[in-house]
Each structure stands twice: as C-alpha cells, then as structure tokens.
Design a protein around this motif. Sequence first.
Motif, mmCIF file in Angstrom:
data_model
loop_
_atom_site.group_PDB
_atom_site.id
_atom_site.type_symbol
_atom_site.label_atom_id
_atom_site.label_comp_id
_atom_site.label_asym_id
_atom_site.label_seq_id
_atom_site.Cartn_x
_atom_site.Cartn_y
_atom_site.Cartn_z
ATOM 1 N N GLY A 173 37.595 65.641 100.898
ATOM 2 C CA GLY A 173 36.570 65.420 99.877
ATOM 3 C C GLY A 173 35.330 66.214 100.230
ATOM 4 O O GLY A 173 35.203 66.741 101.352
ATOM 5 N N SER A 174 34.410 66.294 99.278
ATOM 6 C CA SER A 174 33.170 66.996 99.615
ATOM 7 C C SER A 174 32.386 66.178 100.638
ATOM 8 O O SER A 174 31.567 66.726 101.375
ATOM 9 N N SER A 175 32.647 64.884 100.712
ATOM 10 C CA SER A 175 31.944 64.038 101.686
ATOM 11 C C SER A 175 32.118 64.580 103.106
ATOM 12 O O SER A 175 31.152 64.678 103.869
ATOM 13 N N PHE A 219 30.106 67.734 103.661
ATOM 14 C CA PHE A 219 28.699 67.563 104.049
ATOM 15 C C PHE A 219 28.578 67.347 105.548
ATOM 16 O O PHE A 219 27.750 67.957 106.210
ATOM 17 N N TYR A 225 21.833 62.156 95.117
ATOM 18 C CA TYR A 225 23.024 61.440 95.593
ATOM 19 C C TYR A 225 22.706 60.827 96.975
ATOM 20 O O TYR A 225 22.422 61.573 97.919
ATOM 21 N N TYR A 271 23.595 62.091 100.823
ATOM 22 C CA TYR A 271 22.979 63.258 101.493
ATOM 23 C C TYR A 271 22.043 62.749 102.588
ATOM 24 O O TYR A 271 22.122 63.145 103.746
ATOM 25 N N ASN A 283 23.810 64.524 90.286
ATOM 26 C CA ASN A 283 23.998 63.085 90.192
ATOM 27 C C ASN A 283 22.729 62.451 90.762
ATOM 28 O O ASN A 283 22.329 62.845 91.862
ATOM 29 N N ASP A 324 25.816 71.942 96.369
ATOM 30 C CA ASP A 324 26.834 70.936 96.033
ATOM 31 C C ASP A 324 27.317 71.225 94.611
ATOM 32 O O ASP A 324 26.576 70.998 93.643
ATOM 33 N N ILE A 337 30.153 69.963 93.144
ATOM 34 C CA ILE A 337 31.246 69.024 92.857
ATOM 35 C C ILE A 337 31.440 68.796 91.357
ATOM 36 O O ILE A 337 32.542 68.509 90.920
ATOM 37 N N TYR A 338 30.360 68.944 90.564
ATOM 38 C CA TYR A 338 30.524 68.706 89.116
ATOM 39 C C TYR A 338 30.763 69.987 88.335
ATOM 40 O O TYR A 338 30.685 69.982 87.104
ATOM 41 N N SER A 369 34.876 70.018 95.353
ATOM 42 C CA SER A 369 35.825 68.919 95.522
ATOM 43 C C SER A 369 36.808 68.884 94.364
ATOM 44 O O SER A 369 36.505 69.361 93.268
ATOM 45 N N SER A 390 37.626 65.956 93.338
ATOM 46 C CA SER A 390 37.421 64.578 92.870
ATOM 47 C C SER A 390 37.079 64.467 91.395
ATOM 48 O O SER A 390 37.569 63.564 90.717
ATOM 49 N N LYS A 391 36.216 65.333 90.902
ATOM 50 C CA LYS A 391 35.642 65.063 89.571
ATOM 51 C C LYS A 391 36.385 65.838 88.480
ATOM 52 O O LYS A 391 37.069 65.231 87.664
ATOM 53 N N ARG A 402 41.087 62.339 98.150
ATOM 54 C CA ARG A 402 40.143 62.749 99.193
ATOM 55 C C ARG A 402 40.363 64.207 99.613
ATOM 56 O O ARG A 402 40.784 64.501 100.737
ATOM 57 N N TYR A 444 27.072 61.795 83.613
ATOM 58 C CA TYR A 444 26.029 60.789 83.784
ATOM 59 C C TYR A 444 24.917 60.934 82.759
ATOM 60 O O TYR A 444 24.564 62.057 82.377
HETATM 61 C C1 LIG Z 1 26.764 64.762 93.848
HETATM 62 C C2 LIG Z 1 27.963 64.288 94.602
HETATM 63 N N1 LIG Z 1 28.355 64.977 95.683
HETATM 64 C C3 LIG Z 1 29.407 64.583 96.410
HETATM 65 C C4 LIG Z 1 30.145 63.449 96.081
HETATM 66 C C5 LIG Z 1 31.303 63.042 96.974
HETATM 67 O O1 LIG Z 1 32.526 63.177 96.386
HETATM 68 P P1 LIG Z 1 33.920 63.411 97.143
HETATM 69 O O2 LIG Z 1 33.728 63.079 98.574
HETATM 70 O O3 LIG Z 1 34.861 62.508 96.447
HETATM 71 O O4 LIG Z 1 34.266 64.847 96.958
HETATM 72 C C6 LIG Z 1 29.790 62.713 94.943
HETATM 73 C C7 LIG Z 1 30.544 61.509 94.564
HETATM 74 O O5 LIG Z 1 30.228 60.793 93.659
HETATM 75 C C8 LIG Z 1 28.665 63.141 94.190
HETATM 76 O O6 LIG Z 1 28.257 62.490 93.104
#
Ligand SMILES: Cc1ncc(COP(=O)(O)O)c(C=O)c1O
Length: 378
Positions: free
Chosen positions: A85-87, A90, A111, A114, A162, A190, A192-193, A217, A219-220, A228, A305
Amino acid sequence: MVMDVMAAAARIEEAGGRVIHMEVGQPAAPAPATAIAAAKAALALGRIGYTEALGVPSLRARIARHYAESYGLALEPARIAVTTGSSAGFMLAFLALFEPGDRVAVAEPGYPPYRHILSALGCEPVAIEISAGTRWALTVDALLAEHRKKPLAGVIVASPANPTGTMVPGEALGELFRACEQAGIKYISDEIYHGLDYAFAAATAAKLSDNLVVINSFSKYFCMTGWRIGWMVLPEALVRTVERLQQNLAISVPTLSQVAAEAAFDGRAEMETVKHGYEENRKILVEGLPPAGLDKFMPVDGAFYLYADVSRFCGDSFDFARRMLEETHVAATPGVDFDPKRGKNFVRFCYAGSAAEMHEAVARIGEWLGKSKRSSAT
Ligand SMILES: Cc1ncc(COP(=O)(O)O)c(C=O)c1O
C-alpha cells in the motif's frame, strides 16, 4: 474519531437501522475481475513464496508502462519499488529521506497518517494551514515562509487531496517543486487518487524531475484497499536504500497481491465504469446538497470526497456528525481528524457508494436540516 462514528453506525445497524456509509474513504466496488482471476490462478498453482524486495520484475515493468500510457512519460522499471500500500511507501520514503528531528511540511487539513508516521519516526510534522484563498493548495509563499522560520527537510503534496478532494494544476505543482529544489526541500508527491480526477487531468510529479519521490497505490482507482499494494517512483540514488529497508522491514510485498495488481491494469475498462459512477455521485451531491442546506464546500475536483463547512449549523463537527448519524442514519467523518484546529467546522463525505445512496443521503440531510431550522425558529 472516524472509528467512533463507525462504532455508532454499527450499533444503529445492529438495532435494524439502515446506515448510508459516507465516513470511510474506500471504494464500494471490488478489484477488477482481471485481478481476481489472476489471483485465483496463482493460488491454484499452490506455492506462494517471497519475491524480490522491490517487487516482481514484471509488475515493476507494468507500472513503468502505465506512466508511458497514462502520462506519456518513459520511466525505467528499475526506479519502481512495489510497496504494501502507499502506507508502507510513506514509511520507506521517510526512513530513506529523513533523519530524526527533521521538519517535514504537510498541508492542514490533510491525511492524518502523514503526521503520525513522521512523529513515530522521530521527525517533526509541520502543519501549514491551507485555505480558500489559495484554493486549498499549499503555496510556494507559505512553504518558504515556514522554511525561513526553521529549515524544512521535506514536504508532502497530495493532488487530488484527502479530505478536501481538491486538486492542484500541473503548473502550480511545478512551481512548488522548483521552489523546493532551490531551497533543498525534498519533495514527496502522494498520487493515490490519480485516475479519480474530474475537474482536470491530474499531473504526475514524476514528469517534473527524476529527483523526487512519487507514492501511489492500487487502493483507490483499482478498488484494491484490502490487497495492500502500492508503489513508489524513486530517484535512482534512493533505489538501493529503499531495497535494503524493504528487505529488512518486510522481506517482500504479498506475492498474491502483486500478481493481482499486475493484472489489474488489464481491468481499466471496468474501473472507468466505477469512476463514472463516482462522477455521477459527485454531481448528485454538488447539485443536491446546496438546496438541502449544505451549500459551502471545497472545490470537488477529484478523489471521492466532499469537505463541507457546517459551521453555520454547529461549532462542533463531531457533534454534527453524531447527530446526523443518529437522526438521519447518514455517517460522515468530522473534520477534526484532518485538521485539529479548524476541523470543528467541517465534515467529510465520501461519495464512493451508489447513486441511489447519494440521492437518499441528500434527501435525508435536507429533511433533517430543514427540521432543525424549523425547530430553532420556534
Ligand atoms: C491521501 C491518502 N494517502 C494514502 C492513503 C493510504 O492508502 P493505502 O495504504 O491503502 O495505499 C490514503 C488512504 O485513505 C489516503 O487517503
């Protein structure tokens, strides 16, 4: 606080109520069918072993190809690191780029992880307030003003963001990056979106320079939160450091998810349909919420959002979200999670559900706010 909202929503559901969930930022749709089929086929083979720390070479090559296809950018697969995941991206980026005590700028609202990950690693998150005056974007002036107070080691920029859902045009991102480059501030983007952009096309920071870190990521856009899996685009000089960190911290990223992620790129047509659903939801909210009473929100450019100003109704967004949930069964997230100071005035709605849910949410909120207006007038 979003967890408190979720727990309250679960209690309502246990008692037979039907909650419209707009509190959690995740897609309602499953991963692309191509991804699920590839994962099933890999499972049928039996053995699921470790992979290379930076990811399966074919996935890294496929991600690099995605940059050529989506942004017209030629990238070396060697600069791609696959992450949990992007988590995890980071954590790896912060560990590779910063030392304990380093000051790293983040937008507020933003977010929350961070700042939490930075603090956990002994770095100092530096919140820079963004506002309507700059269309809810970090600006060169605000960043350099903070840098002059005490040098910043880095900055994290998200577009679409976000909780606001706002985006920053490519030229403004370029100016921000060039200012960082001159000042010696490391730049983390970042993205991710990306893919979920409605107002204008999202620009990747990877096009600005080879000397910054992009985090993304599955994820979205690809609806793969629970798999993940994500990735980073790294400066060449950082690849070995990230590889060593990942080898030690995780060995590798879940293999099944890597297989699924590679196949996800073949499921883009399915994901575009999902995206069009978000676009429809966005329209329902943008057109429906003002007559329902919520007429102040940030530009709804991307992600899924809508960040609404509820200060006209209540000075405590947690209380607003709690009452809205109890009285209308619409769950949303109070802004204090994203902005400890001004978040008491805001509530975030996630519109990743169905169009029918969006229509119903607008109707329930309209009736509720109308009723509260009537009762406060009497
Ligand atoms: C702005 C932003 N960055 C990163 C993430 C982390 O996402 P993930 O670890 O699922 O890639 C989120 C999750 O909501 C997010 O909103």
